[in-house]
Design a protein around this motif. Structure first.
Motif, short mmCIF file in Angstrom:
data_model
loop_
_atom_site.label_atom_id
_atom_site.label_comp_id
_atom_site.label_asym_id
_atom_site.label_seq_id
_atom_site.Cartn_x
_atom_site.Cartn_y
_atom_site.Cartn_z
N PHE A 103 0.85 -1.19 0.00
CA PHE A 103 0.00 0.00 0.00
C PHE A 103 0.88 1.24 0.00
N GLU A 104 0.28 2.35 -0.34
CA GLU A 104 0.97 3.64 -0.31
C GLU A 104 0.05 4.63 0.36
N THR A 105 0.54 5.32 1.36
CA THR A 105 -0.24 6.35 2.03
C THR A 105 -0.16 7.61 1.20
N VAL A 106 -1.27 8.02 0.65
CA VAL A 106 -1.28 9.21 -0.22
C VAL A 106 -1.86 10.43 0.49
N GLU A 107 -2.55 10.23 1.60
CA GLU A 107 -3.04 11.33 2.44
C GLU A 107 -3.15 10.83 3.87
N GLY A 108 -2.96 11.70 4.83
CA GLY A 108 -3.15 11.33 6.23
C GLY A 108 -2.05 10.42 6.75
N THR A 109 -2.42 9.63 7.73
CA THR A 109 -1.46 8.73 8.38
C THR A 109 -1.86 7.28 8.10
N SER A 110 -0.96 6.38 8.38
CA SER A 110 -1.25 4.96 8.16
C SER A 110 -0.62 4.14 9.27
N ARG A 111 -0.95 2.87 9.25
CA ARG A 111 -0.32 1.89 10.12
C ARG A 111 0.31 0.85 9.21
N SER A 112 1.09 -0.05 9.75
CA SER A 112 1.87 -0.97 8.93
C SER A 112 1.06 -2.11 8.33
N ARG A 113 -0.12 -2.41 8.89
CA ARG A 113 -0.92 -3.54 8.41
C ARG A 113 -2.36 -3.06 8.23
N ASN A 114 -2.98 -3.44 7.12
CA ASN A 114 -4.35 -3.05 6.81
C ASN A 114 -5.17 -4.30 6.50
N VAL A 115 -6.41 -4.31 7.01
CA VAL A 115 -7.28 -5.46 6.82
C VAL A 115 -8.70 -4.97 6.55
N VAL A 116 -9.37 -5.60 5.59
CA VAL A 116 -10.80 -5.40 5.37
C VAL A 116 -11.44 -6.78 5.37
N ILE A 117 -12.43 -6.95 6.24
CA ILE A 117 -13.12 -8.23 6.37
C ILE A 117 -14.60 -8.00 6.08
#
Length: 99
Positions: free
Chosen positions: A44-58
């Motif tokens: 992934f690439e953070t293009v706005e705001g902040t992020s965390r190292s792992r992303n999940v959608v369930i």
């Protein structure tokens, strides 16, 4: 027909080895409530705001199923493994169905 429900999670893991216990334990709750992973890690690439190292959608069959899964004793027991070794932002959201 009820709209699907989703968990959107952003997680920073402090102890990958200990976090594995959470991964091993959460499958029973997800199976019970009909969950399906849409996103589980990945580039992934953070293009706005902040992020965390792992992303999940369930994805869940309904918004209510998503809520019920999170609040279930089975998931809460799994969550007990995650909480001390990670920082997470998790939302449960109702999906959009365009009629």
């Amino acid at each position: 027909m009820a709209n699907k429900g989703y968990w959107i999670g952003r997680v920073d893991v402090d102890d990958v080895e200990a976090y594995q216990a959470y991964i091993d334990a959460n499958g029973a709750a997800f199976a019970e409530f009909g969950a399906r992973f849409i996103i589980r890690g990945g580039a992934f690439e953070t293009v706005e705001g902040t992020s965390r190292s792992r992303n999940v959608v369930i994805e869940f069959p309904s918004y209510q199923a998503a809520l019920d899964c999170y609040n279930s004793p089975v998931y809460q027991a799994a969550k007990a493994f995650r909480t001390p070794v990670s920082t997470a932002d998790i939302i449960i959201i109702e999906g959009y169905e365009d009629a």
